[in-house]
Design a protein around this motif. Structure first.
Motif, PDB file in Angstrom:
ATOM      1  N   ARG A   1      46.218  38.035  24.999  1.00  0.00           N
ATOM      2  CA  ARG A   1      46.946  38.330  23.760  1.00  0.00           C
ATOM      3  C   ARG A   1      47.009  37.085  22.883  1.00  0.00           C
ATOM      4  NH1 ARG A   1      50.284  36.738  20.655  1.00  0.00           N
ATOM      5  NH2 ARG A   1      50.740  35.111  22.171  1.00  0.00           N
ATOM      6  N   LYS A   2      46.432  37.178  21.729  1.00  0.00           N
ATOM      7  CA  LYS A   2      46.478  36.089  20.753  1.00  0.00           C
ATOM      8  C   LYS A   2      46.650  36.737  19.396  1.00  0.00           C
ATOM      9  CE  LYS A   2      45.857  32.482  23.300  1.00  0.00           C
ATOM     10  NZ  LYS A   2      46.964  31.511  23.329  1.00  0.00           N
ATOM     11  N   SER A   3      47.287  36.044  18.478  1.00  0.00           N
ATOM     12  CA  SER A   3      47.507  36.633  17.165  1.00  0.00           C
ATOM     13  C   SER A   3      46.192  36.769  16.413  1.00  0.00           C
ATOM     14  CB  SER A   3      48.465  35.763  16.351  1.00  0.00           C
ATOM     15  OG  SER A   3      49.731  35.756  16.962  1.00  0.00           O
TER      16      SER A   3
ATOM     17  N   ARG B   1      44.205  38.032  12.991  1.00  0.00           N
ATOM     18  CA  ARG B   1      44.544  38.192  11.567  1.00  0.00           C
ATOM     19  C   ARG B   1      43.449  38.885  10.770  1.00  0.00           C
ATOM     20  NH1 ARG B   1      46.755  33.550  13.727  1.00  0.00           N
ATOM     21  NH2 ARG B   1      49.002  33.357  13.473  1.00  0.00           N
TER      22      ARG B   1
ATOM     23  N   SER C   1      45.401  29.019  20.250  1.00  0.00           N
ATOM     24  CA  SER C   1      46.566  28.138  20.075  1.00  0.00           C
ATOM     25  C   SER C   1      46.904  27.519  21.421  1.00  0.00           C
ATOM     26  CB  SER C   1      47.757  28.947  19.564  1.00  0.00           C
ATOM     27  OG  SER C   1      48.044  30.008  20.471  1.00  0.00           O
TER      28      SER C   1
ATOM     29  N   VAL D   1      49.415  40.940  15.457  1.00  0.00           N
ATOM     30  CA  VAL D   1      50.036  39.677  15.021  1.00  0.00           C
ATOM     31  C   VAL D   1      51.448  40.035  14.566  1.00  0.00           C
ATOM     32  CG1 VAL D   1      49.050  39.792  12.667  1.00  0.00           C
ATOM     33  CG2 VAL D   1      49.930  37.630  13.536  1.00  0.00           C
ATOM     34  N   THR D   2      52.382  39.231  15.057  1.00  0.00           N
ATOM     35  CA  THR D   2      53.774  39.404  14.625  1.00  0.00           C
ATOM     36  C   THR D   2      53.997  38.556  13.382  1.00  0.00           C
ATOM     37  OG1 THR D   2      54.714  39.989  16.753  1.00  0.00           O
ATOM     38  CG2 THR D   2      56.141  38.743  15.285  1.00  0.00           C
ATOM     39  N   MET D   3      54.709  39.108  12.413  1.00  0.00           N
ATOM     40  CA  MET D   3      54.911  38.355  11.163  1.00  0.00           C
ATOM     41  C   MET D   3      56.390  38.311  10.765  1.00  0.00           C
ATOM     42  SD  MET D   3      51.671  39.858   9.082  1.00  0.00           S
ATOM     43  CE  MET D   3      51.951  41.477   9.767  1.00  0.00           C
ATOM     44  N   GLY D   4      56.839  37.062  10.589  1.00  0.00           N
ATOM     45  CA  GLY D   4      58.186  36.875  10.050  1.00  0.00           C
ATOM     46  C   GLY D   4      58.115  36.481   8.590  1.00  0.00           C
ATOM     47  N   GLY D   5      56.894  36.241   8.115  1.00  0.00           N
ATOM     48  CA  GLY D   5      56.694  35.762   6.739  1.00  0.00           C
ATOM     49  C   GLY D   5      56.676  36.904   5.730  1.00  0.00           C
TER      50      GLY D   5
ATOM     51  N   VAL E   1      60.907  41.460  12.303  1.00  0.00           N
ATOM     52  CA  VAL E   1      59.490  41.097  12.237  1.00  0.00           C
ATOM     53  C   VAL E   1      58.663  42.332  11.900  1.00  0.00           C
ATOM     54  CG1 VAL E   1      59.474  39.092  13.803  1.00  0.00           C
ATOM     55  CG2 VAL E   1      59.227  41.399  14.758  1.00  0.00           C
TER      56      VAL E   1
ATOM     57  N   GLN F   1      46.286  40.729   6.719  1.00  0.00           N
ATOM     58  CA  GLN F   1      46.427  41.683   7.829  1.00  0.00           C
ATOM     59  C   GLN F   1      47.430  42.798   7.533  1.00  0.00           C
ATOM     60  OE1 GLN F   1      46.912  38.373   8.112  1.00  0.00           O
ATOM     61  NE2 GLN F   1      48.880  37.893   9.046  1.00  0.00           N
TER      62      GLN F   1
ATOM     63  N   ARG G   1      49.825  25.250  23.935  1.00  0.00           N
ATOM     64  CA  ARG G   1      51.255  25.246  24.243  1.00  0.00           C
ATOM     65  C   ARG G   1      51.697  23.861  24.688  1.00  0.00           C
ATOM     66  NH1 ARG G   1      50.469  29.280  21.872  1.00  0.00           N
ATOM     67  NH2 ARG G   1      51.179  31.392  22.383  1.00  0.00           N
TER      68      ARG G   1
ATOM     69  N   GLN H   1      49.574  38.277   2.864  1.00  0.00           N
ATOM     70  CA  GLN H   1      48.872  38.183   4.162  1.00  0.00           C
ATOM     71  C   GLN H   1      47.939  39.383   4.321  1.00  0.00           C
ATOM     72  OE1 GLN H   1      50.882  36.389   7.574  1.00  0.00           O
ATOM     73  NE2 GLN H   1      52.822  36.707   6.514  1.00  0.00           N
TER      74      GLN H   1
HETATM   75  C1  LIG Z   1      58.702  35.434  14.922  1.00  0.00           C
HETATM   76  C2  LIG Z   1      57.258  35.150  14.579  1.00  0.00           C
HETATM   77  C3  LIG Z   1      56.873  35.118  13.259  1.00  0.00           C
HETATM   78  C4  LIG Z   1      55.520  34.932  12.933  1.00  0.00           C
HETATM   79  N1  LIG Z   1      55.132  35.022  11.631  1.00  0.00           N
HETATM   80  C5  LIG Z   1      53.818  34.976  11.325  1.00  0.00           C
HETATM   81  C6  LIG Z   1      53.373  35.239   9.996  1.00  0.00           C
HETATM   82  O1  LIG Z   1      54.152  35.544   9.095  1.00  0.00           O
HETATM   83  N2  LIG Z   1      52.042  35.187   9.758  1.00  0.00           N
HETATM   84  C7  LIG Z   1      51.118  34.906  10.731  1.00  0.00           C
HETATM   85  O2  LIG Z   1      49.934  34.896  10.441  1.00  0.00           O
HETATM   86  N3  LIG Z   1      51.515  34.668  12.014  1.00  0.00           N
HETATM   87  C8  LIG Z   1      52.832  34.708  12.327  1.00  0.00           C
HETATM   88  N4  LIG Z   1      53.248  34.523  13.631  1.00  0.00           N
HETATM   89  C9  LIG Z   1      52.242  34.266  14.681  1.00  0.00           C
HETATM   90  C10 LIG Z   1      52.308  32.814  15.188  1.00  0.00           C
HETATM   91  O3  LIG Z   1      51.728  31.961  14.248  1.00  0.00           O
HETATM   92  C11 LIG Z   1      51.577  32.759  16.538  1.00  0.00           C
HETATM   93  O4  LIG Z   1      52.230  33.572  17.470  1.00  0.00           O
HETATM   94  C12 LIG Z   1      51.509  31.325  17.099  1.00  0.00           C
HETATM   95  O5  LIG Z   1      50.757  30.500  16.258  1.00  0.00           O
HETATM   96  C13 LIG Z   1      50.894  31.296  18.497  1.00  0.00           C
HETATM   97  O6  LIG Z   1      49.596  31.874  18.482  1.00  0.00           O
HETATM   98  P1  LIG Z   1      49.216  33.125  19.376  1.00  0.00           P
HETATM   99  O7  LIG Z   1      50.145  34.261  18.994  1.00  0.00           O
HETATM  100  O8  LIG Z   1      47.805  33.435  18.996  1.00  0.00           O
HETATM  101  O9  LIG Z   1      49.393  32.772  20.797  1.00  0.00           O
HETATM  102  C14 LIG Z   1      54.564  34.698  13.961  1.00  0.00           C
HETATM  103  C15 LIG Z   1      54.979  34.723  15.297  1.00  0.00           C
HETATM  104  C16 LIG Z   1      56.306  34.953  15.614  1.00  0.00           C
HETATM  105  C17 LIG Z   1      56.704  35.033  17.070  1.00  0.00           C
END
Ligand SMILES: Cc1cc2nc3c(=O)[nH]c(=O)nc-3n(C[C@H](O)[C@H](O)[C@H](O)COP(=O)(O)O)c2cc1C
Length: 208
Positions: free
Chosen positions: A15-17, A19, A196, A158-162, A182, A74, A198, A72
């Motif tokens: 699992r990786k974010s 986009r 990414s 991908v989770t987004m808080g933005g 989110v 995605q 850790r 964004q």
């Molecule tokens: C609460 C939260 C908010 C996030 N917001 C965004 C976002 O708005 N846009 C985005 O591209 N990624 C967002 N991410 C993804 C993180 O950038 C990503 O989880 C982190 O860099 C680690 O990479 P990975 O998920 O590939 O392991 C968010 C992740 C979390 C948990």
């Protein structure tokens, strides 16, 4: 290593974010519902399950959200955007949740009454900030499960808080008890995640 662990570990590592999504891929309603059903097996404070979801598949709505989400990409190309929302008044469901435990035979009449009484004494009287923290924490647990389940089913997320929370509230006419937390984009990857790293465990952990 047990088979269970090997399968779980693989999903966690993979699992990786993502986009970049295939904009033409349509997820079935059954898949979306079963992901949500399994995700909600997550634990929550007093089992009050303070998570709510809005499943956004409509293309115009996704475009509108993108406008208040730093554009964004995605947001528009994922098959589905699942908005995870915290219910800060989760106590309205106390009776329904505990009585369903009674009906399922998980608890007896005497204990369910005590549980209901205790929960009704605690939650409505807790400060708003405490209830918001509970809702936010529990919604985080369900979100993590959702991402792992989606991955195990062959999707990426991908989770987004933005995004602008107020504009989200206005767009979906959310009552003040509901807090958008989110947005989780789900779909078929069209390009791999960036990857990414850790922090080392020694940096973030104290062993005593
Ligand atoms: C609460 C939260 C908010 C996030 N917001 C965004 C976002 O708005 N846009 C985005 O591209 N990624 C967002 N991410 C993804 C993180 O950038 C990503 O989880 C982190 O860099 C680690 O990479 P990975 O998920 O590939 O392991 C968010 C992740 C979390 C948990």
């Amino acid at each position: 290593m047990s088979q269970n662990y090997a399968a779980l570990s693989q999903v966690i590592h993979e699992r990786k974010s993502v986009r970049k999504f295939d904009p033409n891929y349509i997820m079935s309603a059954e898949d979306i519902t079963s992901i949500l059903e399994e995700a909600t097996l997550a634990p929550s404070s007093s089992n009050l399950q303070p998570w709510r979801f809005i499943v956004i598949q409509d293309q115009d709505t996704k475009k509108k959200i993108k406008e208040f989400s730093y554009n964004q990409e995605q947001m528009e190309t994922a098959s589905v955007i699942i908005a995870v929302i915290g219910d800060t008044e989760m106590y309205h469901n106390i009776d329904e949740i505990y009585l369903s435990n009674l009906a399922a035979g998980n608890i007896d009449q005497e204990h369910v009454e005590i549980q209901i009484q205790n929960a009704k004494a605690a939650y409505p009287n807790a400060p708003f900030e405490a209830r918001r923290n509970i809702a936010t924490f529990d919604a985080g647990l369900v979100s993590m499960q959702l991402m792992l389940i989606a991955k195990a089913k062959g999707y990426d997320t991908v989770t987004m808080g933005g995004f602008d929370k107020q504009q989200f509230v206005d767009t979906f006419e959310l009552e003040s008890r509901y807090e958008p937390l989110v947005l989780i984009a789900i779909g078929k990857a069209a390009a791999p995640a960036y990857g990414s790293t850790r922090l080392p465990i020694d940096t973030i952990t104290k062993f005593i």
